[in-house]
Motif scaffolding. Structure first.
Motif, PDB file in Angstrom:
ATOM      1  N   MET A   1       0.812  -1.198   0.000  1.00 11.05           N
ATOM      2  CA  MET A   1       0.000   0.000   0.000  1.00 11.05           C
ATOM      3  C   MET A   1       0.853   1.259   0.000  1.00 11.05           C
ATOM      4  N   GLY A   2       2.163   1.121   0.228  1.00 10.68           N
ATOM      5  CA  GLY A   2       3.030   2.280   0.232  1.00 10.68           C
ATOM      6  C   GLY A   2       2.998   3.094   1.510  1.00 10.68           C
ATOM      7  N   VAL A   3       2.289   2.600   2.543  1.00 11.62           N
ATOM      8  CA  VAL A   3       2.236   3.321   3.815  1.00 11.62           C
ATOM      9  C   VAL A   3       2.929   2.491   4.895  1.00 11.62           C
ATOM     10  N   VAL A   4       3.368   3.173   5.918  1.00  7.15           N
ATOM     11  CA  VAL A   4       4.046   2.525   7.030  1.00  7.15           C
ATOM     12  C   VAL A   4       3.032   1.707   7.831  1.00  7.15           C
ATOM     13  N   HIS A   5       3.418   0.498   8.220  1.00  3.73           N
ATOM     14  CA  HIS A   5       2.538  -0.365   9.028  1.00  3.73           C
ATOM     15  C   HIS A   5       2.287   0.283  10.390  1.00  3.73           C
ATOM     16  N   HIS A   6       1.052   0.172  10.854  1.00  2.00           N
ATOM     17  CA  HIS A   6       0.649   0.863  12.085  1.00  2.00           C
ATOM     18  C   HIS A   6       1.483   0.486  13.314  1.00  2.00           C
ATOM     19  N   ALA A   7       2.003  -0.727  13.376  1.00  2.00           N
ATOM     20  CA  ALA A   7       2.776  -1.151  14.546  1.00  2.00           C
ATOM     21  C   ALA A   7       4.088  -0.368  14.686  1.00  2.00           C
ATOM     22  N   ASN A   8       4.587   0.179  13.599  1.00  2.00           N
ATOM     23  CA  ASN A   8       5.838   0.946  13.663  1.00  2.00           C
ATOM     24  C   ASN A   8       5.711   2.183  14.537  1.00  2.00           C
ATOM     25  N   TYR A   9       4.527   2.735  14.641  1.00  2.00           N
ATOM     26  CA  TYR A   9       4.364   3.948  15.437  1.00  2.00           C
ATOM     27  C   TYR A   9       4.714   3.700  16.906  1.00  2.00           C
ATOM     28  N   LEU A  10       4.404   2.512  17.420  1.00  2.00           N
ATOM     29  CA  LEU A  10       4.753   2.204  18.811  1.00  2.00           C
ATOM     30  C   LEU A  10       6.264   2.165  18.996  1.00  2.00           C
ATOM     31  N   SER A  11       6.983   1.658  18.009  1.00  2.00           N
ATOM     32  CA  SER A  11       8.450   1.673  18.080  1.00  2.00           C
ATOM     33  C   SER A  11       8.960   3.107  18.074  1.00  2.00           C
ATOM     34  N   TRP A  12       8.338   3.956  17.276  1.00  2.00           N
ATOM     35  CA  TRP A  12       8.747   5.356  17.237  1.00  2.00           C
ATOM     36  C   TRP A  12       8.437   6.054  18.557  1.00  2.00           C
ATOM     37  N   PHE A  13       7.319   5.678  19.192  1.00  2.00           N
ATOM     38  CA  PHE A  13       7.021   6.210  20.525  1.00  2.00           C
ATOM     39  C   PHE A  13       8.166   5.846  21.479  1.00  2.00           C
ATOM     40  N   GLU A  14       8.591   4.582  21.428  1.00  2.00           N
ATOM     41  CA  GLU A  14       9.663   4.139  22.320  1.00  2.00           C
ATOM     42  C   GLU A  14      10.953   4.918  22.070  1.00  2.00           C
ATOM     43  N   MET A  15      11.259   5.174  20.820  1.00  2.00           N
ATOM     44  CA  MET A  15      12.460   5.958  20.505  1.00  2.00           C
ATOM     45  C   MET A  15      12.348   7.372  21.080  1.00  2.00           C
ATOM     46  N   GLY A  16      11.188   7.984  20.960  1.00  2.00           N
ATOM     47  CA  GLY A  16      10.985   9.323  21.511  1.00  2.00           C
ATOM     48  C   GLY A  16      11.127   9.343  23.019  1.00  2.00           C
ATOM     49  N   ARG A  17      10.550   8.347  23.671  1.00  2.00           N
ATOM     50  CA  ARG A  17      10.624   8.230  25.130  1.00  2.00           C
ATOM     51  C   ARG A  17      12.079   8.004  25.568  1.00  2.00           C
ATOM     52  N   THR A  18      12.787   7.164  24.850  1.00  2.00           N
ATOM     53  CA  THR A  18      14.187   6.886  25.173  1.00  2.00           C
ATOM     54  C   THR A  18      15.030   8.150  25.081  1.00  2.00           C
ATOM     55  N   GLU A  19      14.806   8.943  24.035  1.00  2.00           N
ATOM     56  CA  GLU A  19      15.571  10.181  23.865  1.00  2.00           C
ATOM     57  C   GLU A  19      15.208  11.215  24.919  1.00  2.00           C
ATOM     58  N   LEU A  20      13.927  11.277  25.298  1.00  2.00           N
ATOM     59  CA  LEU A  20      13.528  12.218  26.342  1.00  2.00           C
ATOM     60  C   LEU A  20      14.229  11.876  27.650  1.00  2.00           C
ATOM     61  N   ILE A  21      14.282  10.597  28.003  1.00  2.00           N
ATOM     62  CA  ILE A  21      14.961  10.183  29.236  1.00  2.00           C
ATOM     63  C   ILE A  21      16.459  10.446  29.131  1.00  2.00           C
ATOM     64  N   ARG A  22      17.027  10.249  27.936  1.00  2.00           N
ATOM     65  CA  ARG A  22      18.450  10.527  27.741  1.00  2.00           C
ATOM     66  C   ARG A  22      18.747  12.003  28.022  1.00  2.00           C
ATOM     67  N   GLU A  23      17.795  12.889  27.719  1.00  2.00           N
ATOM     68  CA  GLU A  23      17.985  14.315  27.998  1.00  2.00           C
ATOM     69  C   GLU A  23      18.132  14.587  29.489  1.00  2.00           C
ATOM     70  N   ALA A  24      17.664  13.647  30.322  1.00  2.00           N
ATOM     71  CA  ALA A  24      17.826  13.779  31.773  1.00  2.00           C
ATOM     72  C   ALA A  24      19.246  13.443  32.191  1.00  2.00           C
TER      73      ALA A  24
END
Length: 128
Positions: A1-24
């Motif tokens: 379909m040319g679109v990103v699979h919906h499950a990838n968004y949860l992985s991206w959430f985890e990456m964002g959370r990991t980087e936010l904690i790294r800022e601490a």
């Protein structure tokens, strides 16, 4: 379909959370070495517009709610080229020991709790 699979968004959430904690000044690994885990207890996603293959995305993450025993992270995923909002969501986590017993992070790691609380206040300043 040319679109990103919906499950990838949860992985991206985890990456964002990991980087936010790294800022601490801590990595997730260092947090775990200090005896604190953040197991996921709940999540929600709201799809606004699909990400396409090869889109560069931006994950915006902030602390929406925090207590000594729980934390809620909120997210926006946007396409970098035009800032189109693609997905919003939240993840709910408990603070636990490595054997998944609830812990009051403000007692075990007060400096981590204070930093996360400040992140929440930065995102949601008190109304006066």
């Amino acid at each position: 379909m040319g679109v990103v699979h919906h499950a990838n968004y949860l992985s991206w959430f985890e990456m964002g959370r990991t980087e936010l904690i790294r800022e601490a000044g801590l990595s997730y690994r260092q947090l775990e070495e200090r005896g604190i885990l953040l197991p996921l207890t709940d999540t929600s996603l709201s799809f606004k517009y699909p990400a396409r293959y090869d889109d560069e995305i931006e994950v915006r993450t902030w602390v929406e709610e925090i207590s000594p025993v729980r934390i809620v992270f909120a997210y926006e995923i946007r396409r970098a080229a035009d800032e189109q909002l693609l997905v919003t969501g939240k993840t709910h986590h408990a603070f636990t020991t490595p054997d998944f017993r609830p812990v009051r992070v403000n007692r075990l790691q007060p400096e981590v709790f204070e930093w996360l609380k400040e992140e929440h206040l930065r995102a949601f300043p008190p109304v006066m």
